[in-house]
Motif scaffolding. Structure first.
Motif, short mmCIF file in Angstrom:
data_model
loop_
_atom_site.label_atom_id
_atom_site.label_comp_id
_atom_site.label_asym_id
_atom_site.label_seq_id
_atom_site.Cartn_x
_atom_site.Cartn_y
_atom_site.Cartn_z
N TRP A 1 42.91 17.09 -8.43
CA TRP A 1 44.29 17.05 -8.94
C TRP A 1 45.26 17.72 -7.97
O TRP A 1 46.39 17.27 -7.85
CB TRP A 1 44.38 17.71 -10.32
N TYR A 2 44.81 18.76 -7.29
CA TYR A 2 45.69 19.39 -6.31
C TYR A 2 46.08 18.38 -5.22
O TYR A 2 47.23 18.35 -4.77
CB TYR A 2 45.00 20.60 -5.67
N SER A 3 45.13 17.56 -4.82
CA SER A 3 45.42 16.52 -3.84
C SER A 3 46.39 15.49 -4.39
O SER A 3 47.33 15.06 -3.71
CB SER A 3 44.11 15.85 -3.41
N GLN B 1 40.30 20.49 -7.53
CA GLN B 1 40.79 20.11 -6.21
C GLN B 1 41.28 18.67 -6.16
O GLN B 1 42.22 18.35 -5.43
CB GLN B 1 39.69 20.31 -5.16
N LEU C 1 48.58 15.93 -6.87
CA LEU C 1 49.89 16.57 -7.05
C LEU C 1 50.66 16.64 -5.74
O LEU C 1 51.88 16.46 -5.70
CB LEU C 1 49.71 17.96 -7.63
N ALA C 2 49.94 16.90 -4.65
CA ALA C 2 50.59 17.01 -3.34
C ALA C 2 51.25 15.70 -2.95
O ALA C 2 52.30 15.69 -2.30
CB ALA C 2 49.57 17.43 -2.29
N ALA D 1 43.20 22.73 -13.84
CA ALA D 1 44.08 22.60 -12.67
C ALA D 1 45.53 22.92 -13.01
O ALA D 1 46.38 22.90 -12.12
CB ALA D 1 43.98 21.19 -12.10
N PRO E 1 51.76 21.65 -11.02
CA PRO E 1 50.83 21.25 -12.08
C PRO E 1 51.46 21.21 -13.46
O PRO E 1 51.17 20.31 -14.26
CB PRO E 1 49.72 22.31 -12.00
#
Length: 238
Positions: free
Chosen positions: A197-199, A195, A201-202, A228, A208
């Motif tokens: 990294w998802y933040s 999570q 990346l956004a 991720a 990814p």
């Protein structure tokens, strides 16, 4: 799924090794961009001697610190994110998280009882680590960051540090290189949780598979990034 790549210094020419240049490169902070000057034990010893006159053995202190650090829960406070608590609550949680580690460290050394007001002492120690003084930038960092920026690659930091990281990065004159700084405590998830990294990346509007993450922890940085969907690169410094 991307496979890990290992290097002993920050990579300058990975494209020559068959890797396509990414849209974004994320980097860990402590142990990757900069490290403690000497050792945590040495910094604790010198600071404690200066502030209190209490003598510590640097090697024993270093061992005690990492034992306490490894025993601590992850630096993530998802309930604050869910409840949308004000930033002051987060800063208090971060301070208390580190306070518990410091108390455990000095307790393991058998010297905690020698402090008349340990929390007051730790407030100064906590603030000290928000300055540039206890840190040293690795010599391969600045040239590499300049090289990547000249190539048009976006850069970000993904770290399990705390909110002091903003001040540290700025005081070390590294902030100029980074478009984003993603900290576990502010996301509510710590590496290797995907999570975080998802933040990150956004913040770059990046998928990814178009991103790399480089860090010194194989479990947190490499395995977490790969989980991720990023390419994980292990910076295994000698």
């Amino acid at each position: 799924m991307a496979q890990p790549h290992q290097t002993q210094q920050l990579p300058l020419t990975l494209s020559q090794e068959g890797l396509d240049p990414p849209q974004v490169i994320f980097l860990d902070a402590v142990g990757t961009l900069f490290g403690v000057r000497g050792s945590v034990g040495e910094v604790y010893r010198d600071f404690t001697r200066q502030q209190t006159g209490i003598e510590l053995d640097a090697e024993a202190t270093n061992t005690a610190f990492y034992e306490a650090f490894d025993a601590a829960p992850p630096a993530e406070f998802p309930e604050l994110i869910t409840q949308k608590k004000p930033g002051s609550f987060l800063l208090e949680q971060e301070f208390n998280w580190w306070l518990a580690i410091a108390q455990d460290t000095f307790s393991r050394l058998g010297v905690l009882v020698q402090f008349p007001d340990f929390q007051n002492f730790f407030e100064h120690l906590f603030a000290y680590f928000a300055t540039a003084d206890p840190w040293i930038i690795y010599p391969d960092v600045r040239p590499t960051l300049r090289h990547w920026r000249q190539q048009g690659i976006e850069l970000g930091i993904v770290s399990n540090f705390d909110s002091r990281l903003y001040t540290v990065v700025d005081s070390l004159d590294l902030a100029q290189f980074f478009t984003s700084v993603t900290i576990s405590t502010r996301v509510g998830a710590a590496k290797p949780n995907p999570q975080v990294w998802y933040s990150a990346l956004a913040a770059h509007n990046c998928p990814p598979e178009a991103a790399w993450h480089i860090g010194d922890s194989y479990r947190e940085d490499v395995e977490g990034a790969i989980a991720a969907g990023l390419r994980g690169i292990w910076l295994n410094r000698p």
